[in-house]
Design a protein around this motif. Structure first.
Motif, PDB file in Angstrom:
ATOM      1  N   ARG A   1       0.185  -3.627   4.751  1.00  0.00           N
ATOM      2  CA  ARG A   1      -1.066  -3.463   3.995  1.00  0.00           C
ATOM      3  C   ARG A   1      -0.750  -3.615   2.513  1.00  0.00           C
TER       4      ARG A   1
ATOM      5  N   ASP B   1     -15.085  -2.804   6.175  1.00  0.00           N
ATOM      6  CA  ASP B   1     -15.694  -1.523   5.792  1.00  0.00           C
ATOM      7  C   ASP B   1     -17.211  -1.560   5.882  1.00  0.00           C
TER       8      ASP B   1
ATOM      9  N   GLU C   1      -2.482  -3.550  -1.525  1.00  0.00           N
ATOM     10  CA  GLU C   1      -3.583  -3.169  -2.408  1.00  0.00           C
ATOM     11  C   GLU C   1      -3.797  -4.284  -3.434  1.00  0.00           C
TER      12      GLU C   1
ATOM     13  N   LEU D   1      -6.618   1.941  10.528  1.00  0.00           N
ATOM     14  CA  LEU D   1      -5.904   0.671  10.426  1.00  0.00           C
ATOM     15  C   LEU D   1      -4.621   0.659  11.251  1.00  0.00           C
TER      16      LEU D   1
ATOM     17  N   THR E   1     -10.732  -5.205   3.301  1.00  0.00           N
ATOM     18  CA  THR E   1     -11.584  -4.033   3.485  1.00  0.00           C
ATOM     19  C   THR E   1     -11.345  -3.029   2.366  1.00  0.00           C
ATOM     20  N   ARG E   2     -12.321  -2.159   2.174  1.00  0.00           N
ATOM     21  CA  ARG E   2     -12.052  -0.964   1.389  1.00  0.00           C
ATOM     22  C   ARG E   2     -11.150  -0.050   2.230  1.00  0.00           C
ATOM     23  N   PRO E   3     -10.464   0.911   1.607  1.00  0.00           N
ATOM     24  CA  PRO E   3      -9.697   1.873   2.405  1.00  0.00           C
ATOM     25  C   PRO E   3     -10.599   2.565   3.420  1.00  0.00           C
TER      26      PRO E   3
ATOM     27  N   TRP F   1       0.828  -1.209   0.000  1.00  0.00           N
ATOM     28  CA  TRP F   1       0.000   0.000   0.000  1.00  0.00           C
ATOM     29  C   TRP F   1       0.857   1.252   0.000  1.00  0.00           C
ATOM     30  N   GLU F   2       1.936   1.241   0.775  1.00  0.00           N
ATOM     31  CA  GLU F   2       2.849   2.377   0.801  1.00  0.00           C
ATOM     32  C   GLU F   2       3.865   2.200  -0.320  1.00  0.00           C
TER      33      GLU F   2
ATOM     34  N   LEU G   1      -6.440  -4.404   0.828  1.00  0.00           N
ATOM     35  CA  LEU G   1      -7.331  -3.291   0.509  1.00  0.00           C
ATOM     36  C   LEU G   1      -7.679  -3.303  -0.972  1.00  0.00           C
TER      37      LEU G   1
END
Length: 1004
Positions: free
Chosen positions: A301, A251, A303, A292, A284-286, A140-141, A164
């Motif tokens: 995390r 979410d 994506e 989180l 989950t969705r963001p 994610w990052e 995510l």
């Protein structure tokens, strides 16, 4: 024994058939009695070192012997070799838990395989596996520069993590696929290190973890033979294995406080005494703000990536084959051309949209595809209705009444969706029945009418049964239907739009708006001196998009457009929100799109932070403005941009199909001044675009001794990931290169072995047995052999546990811990040598105090009575420091042994005990049900240090409130001014006071 079972592991589920647990238990007793050969039971018990009552219980079928007890008996009776192996096998089959595990795994596999999934016409849905394509994930990052990896790789990571994705991105299908694949090895007798269990996040809000999981599984798995108790999920599914808890739909828990409660519960479990028992993967969705972060800063995390350009034709062809269209390949080509004529080209890569679009095209191949996401859902739901009507009435009722009910049912389901979105919990069938009660013919009993409506609702393709209720099959279906219902009334629709967009903020720099504030958004300028006024975008992109589409179709207009206001005063977050709406095909006024495009273009040219310029350029690209890709391309060549920023910009160009992207990435991968891990990611992305030069760069990097060892191995791994046939030789070369760090040599050998190359397993065996290799690397080699189901794995750990060497004092403690960990790993592998080693370590005076305690704790996994006796002995040992005795006492209490109570009381009140240790003792006493726990808690606050953390201060009244002790409220009010809970903790303080007001069991 099952020849396919993992080495040293008792695979219980294979034994569900045959004579069953009862027959195996009888055979086990018969063999032990035969071995007694007339000897007195008391004599055998003495020789074995067990209590006579223990032997009596075993012989009289009152208990299945523990593994340690069985080994002690076998030693006293001189049972060895194949006879001892048979005793172990019978013991595993005799355990009632084995039967339950088998039942659970079968039911879970069947549910994963047969449960309906969203976006499919009822009655013609192909199996999920027939149309499922493995997706990839990306950290994610993205600042790390790490490349994407197969989503299945997350399962091998062994860590709690978060997946995510946006609406319809494939999260639920991924978890269901993992559930199905995760049960198969156990049912086939191959075992594993974790047993998967799928749980909706909403089930975890109001109950302890094991209770919540048990309730959800009992509710959702129709194939269970018997209800599973919470204790089933509170202990290991099989010895040495843990639970992989797949948490879906976080979410969809719409209450933020409840969501945070779930996250805290998962975090506490991950970090507490059950660390090795549970691993969580949360889908989950963001989520808004840093919610989180409650899971822990170290929880990664990822994506979930949409289908790539090469994936979409494969998925579409699979759908058309399953739908039995005459020429699937030609239909796929025509479908892709039709997509190119719409605004849906990007959105079609989302798995749920792919499914619906394929079915719409198959149903009407000559019709143009819908123009936007809202129209896709509208047309698909209309297709569902036509399909349901063609299937006929699902019940024997008067035709006119059935026809009227089916005509009104879609509108009523949409009304139900709006009520659900507003927070209503009325059972769905009750809601539908009340809305259609007037249509029930006088002679039709209410029970028959409910049965008719339930069947009709289930055949609608929108609702499915879960937990005694009907729930929407997918959150986006609920959002779309709710939006269409709301705009039926223009006033209600206008109010809904205003509520979604009315998020006005005023902000003075440096003054936080809330615990989740991150400062004034980029792109906002002050309206008056020192004061920023701006509008935040709506919190939910998906539902807002459906609402705007429904409003446009209904001709609903607002006097003051919130979209125009957001375009003018929303800053970069507002512009990105509108660009995302455009990418979904949501209808937007031309002037709004033009305003946002000019703002984004101007902002990208400013001397803003590089990350903000990237976001602006990406948003401009999503908006369809050709200046967006130009700005991204400029960022790839800017000397003032970081390596990671240049990589992200190039990757964005590739993602949006710009032909300059692969060339920019290739040039970047060859830049010797760039960091190694970013060059590797750029080369891998280049290769995935079809350019073979990317694989050449990866090979060159893997062979380059000037870059770091871990980067060389990563380059070889990425080479394998892109399908380069030279990758295996690269990995073998690195695994044998003594100039490479040994842990990275193990990693290379592991990757090689996982690809099926036998050279990898051989290198792992050599490294695992080499005394010239660090213990950590040998252990890593052993773990890799375990994953490969290699018999040599147990021998590696046995040698690590029994080897002694000349060690300096400063590493002696570490060496002892490593030996104990190796013995514990033998236990988890089912090796009969493990428990004896752990028992010996826990008793050895030359072993350090804390390693002795850890050995006794590890023994509890296979022999709780023996572990309890040793832990009790350690709590009384005067040679151990208080911290070690406390650790032993806490775990003794965790086994339900009340002999821990006096030690816990004494150590909690002793001067000098650390605050967290006092609370650890108190929690253990509360869990044990000790009658003096409340009194101890009341005595603790004066003993805390002035600098005690607020979490510990709140723990005292929280535990008292759970015990029903009214002193909890008194303690909260008596906190010193500098110790009172801040804004972040006030909600917890209110929850404690609420807990006090709840009726206690037995109080009426």
């Amino acid at each position: 024994m099952n020849q396919n079972a993992r080495p040293g592991r008792e695979v219980g589920v294979e034994a569900v058939g045959g004579t069953g647990p009862a027959g195996a238990h009888r055979e086990l007793i018969a063999r032990i009695r035969s071995a007694l050969a007339g000897r007195r039971q008391s004599e055998v018990a003495r020789d074995a070192g067990i209590q006579p009552s223990t032997l009596s219980n075993v012989l009289n079928a009152k208990a299945v012997p523990t593994l340690t007890t069985l080994d002690l008996l076998a030693r006293a009776l001189d049972v060895t070799g194949p006879d001892l192996v048979e005793l172990h096998r019978l013991r595993a089959r005799a355990d009632a838990r084995t039967r339950r595990i088998g039942d659970y795994l079968t039911a879970a596999r069947d549910a994963a395989r047969e449960h309906p999934y969203a976006g499919v016409l009822p009655g013609i849905a192909p199996p999920l596996a027939a149309v499922y394509l493995n997706q990839r994930v990306h950290p994610w990052e993205r600042a790390s520069g790490a490349g994407s990896l197969p989503a299945d790789d997350l399962l091998a990571g062994g860590r709690t993590c978060v997946v995510l994705a946006g609406p319809g991105g494939g999260k639920s299908s991924l978890l269901r696929t993992w559930l199905h694949r995760g049960t198969e090895p156990w049912l086939e007798g191959r075992g594993g290190v974790q047993v998967p269990v799928l749980v909706p996040a909403a089930a975890l809000v109001d109950a302890p973890l094991a209770d919540a999981v048990a309730a959800a599984v009992n509710r959702d798995l129709d194939g269970l033979v018997e209800r599973l108790p919470p204790a089933f999920f509170a202990t290991e599914p099989q010895r040495g294995a843990g639970w992989l808890v797949l948490v879906d739909g976080l979410d969809e828990v719409t209450d933020g406080a409840a969501r945070r409660k779930v996250l805290r519960r998962l975090a506490d479990t991950s970090r507490g005494t059950h660390t090795g028992l549970y691993r969580f993967i949360v889908a989950t969705r963001p989520l808004p703000g840093p919610e989180l972060d409650l899971l822990g800063a170290d929880v990664p995390r990822y994506e979930l990536q949409p289908f790539g350009r090469d994936d979409l034709p494969l998925v579409a062809a699979s759908w058309f084959r399953c739908l039995e269209v005459p020429d699937p390949e030609d239909t796929t080509r025509r479908f892709l051309r039709a997509l190119d004529r719409t605004r849906l080209a990007a959105l079609a890569h989302v798995p749920l949209m792919t499914a619906m679009l394929c079915q719409l095209h198959a149903a009407a191949p000559e019709q143009p595809l819908p123009a936007g996401r809202g129209q896709v859902y509208r047309d698909f739901i209309e297709l569902l209705h036509r399909h349901q009507r063609r299937a006929g009435s699902p019940h024997t009722l008067p035709l006119a009444a059935a026809e009227d009910a089916l005509d009104r049912l879609p509108g009523l389901i949409a009304h139900l969706a709006a009520e659900r979105l507003a927070g209503s919990t009325t059972p769905a069938l009750d809601f539908l029945c009340s809305g259609l009660e007037a249509l029930r013919p006088p002679r039709v009993p209410e029970h028959d009418w409910r049965a008719f409506l339930e069947t009709a609702a289930r055949r609608s393709g929108l609702l499915v049964p879960r937990g005694g209720d009907l729930v929407f099959l997918h959150q986006t279906l609920l959002e779309h239907l709710a939006a269409r219902h709301l705009v039926r009334d223009p006033k209600e629709g206008a109010r809904a739009i205003r509520r979604a967009f009315h998020r006005r903020r005023r902000h003075a720099p440096g003054i936080p708006l809330s615990p989740y504030a991150t400062g004034t958004p980029p792109g906002i300028r002050p309206r008056v001196w020192f004061l920023f006024r701006y509008w935040q975008p709506p919190s939910d992109l998906s539902s807002t998009g459906f609402l705007l589409d429904a409003a446009h179709e209904a001709g609903l207009t607002l006097r003051r457009s919130p979209l125009r206001r957001l375009a003018r005063r929303g800053g970069l977050p507002g512009w990105e929100f509108i660009a995302s709406l455009a990418a979904m095909g949501t209808w937007l006024p031309d002037d709004v799109v033009a305003t946002v495009a000019e703002s984004l273009h101007a902002y990208g040219l400013r001397k803003a932070h590089t990350r903000s310029r990237e976001e602006a350029a990406e948003a401009l690209t999503r908006l369809g403005d050709p200046r967006g890709p130009d700005q991204l391309h400029a960022l790839t060549a800017r000397s003032d941009s970081s390596d990671s920023a240049r990589l992200r910009a190039g990757a964005a160009l590739v993602e949006h199909g710009d032909p300059r992207g692969p060339a920019a990435l290739l040039a970047f991968s060859r830049d010797a001044d760039a960091s190694g891990h970013v060059r590797i990611a750029a080369a891998a992305l280049t290769s995935r675009t079809g350019d073979p030069r990317g694989a050449d760069v990866l090979r060159a990097l893997a062979l380059d001794p000037e870059i770091a060892d871990h980067e060389r191995v990563e380059a070889a791994a990425q080479s394998a990931g892109v399908g380069d046939p030279r990758a295996a030789d690269l990995l073998h070369t690195l695994s044998a290169d003594t100039t490479v760090g040994v842990l990275f040599r193990v990693k290379a050998a592991d990757l090689l072995a996982s690809s099926g190359d036998p050279r990898g397993a051989e290198r792992l065996r050599v490294l695992g047995h080499s005394r010239n290799v660090a213990v950590s690397a040998r252990s890593a080699a052993g773990e890799a052999l375990v994953r490969l189901a290699e018999p040599e794995a147990a021998e590696v750990f046995h040698r690590l546990a029994t080897e002694r060497g000349e060690l300096p004092n400063d590493v002696l403690h570490h060496a002892q811990s490593s030996r104990i960990e190796a013995a514990r790993r033998l236990v988890t592998l089912g090796d009969p040598r493990g428990p004896g080693l752990l028992l010996a370590f826990s008793r050895a005076p030359e072993v350090g105090c804390f390693p002795r305690v850890r050995a006794a704790i590890s023994l509890a996994a296979v022999d709780k009575p023996a572990a309890a006796e040793q832990l009790h002995a350690l709590t009384r040992s005067v040679d151990l420091p208080d911290e070690a005795r406390l650790d032993a006492a806490v775990h003794l209490a965790g086994l339900g042994d009340r002999r821990a109570s006096p030690v816990l009381h004494r150590l909690a009140l002793r001067p000098g005990t650390a605050d967290h240790s006092r609370m650890q003792a108190a929690r253990a006493l509360v869990a044990l049900g000790d009658p003096g726990a409340a009194g101890l808690l009341r005595a603790l606050p004066p003993l805390f240090r002035p600098s005690v953390h607020s979490d510990l201060l709140l723990d005292v009244p929280r535990l008292l409130a759970e015990l029903g002790d009214s002193h909890a409220a008194e303690l909260l009010t008596k906190l010193a001014p500098d110790q009172r809970p801040g804004a972040y903790d006030r909600a917890e303080a209110r929850r404690i006071l609420t807990l006090l007001q709840e009726p206690r069991p037995g109080t009426g």
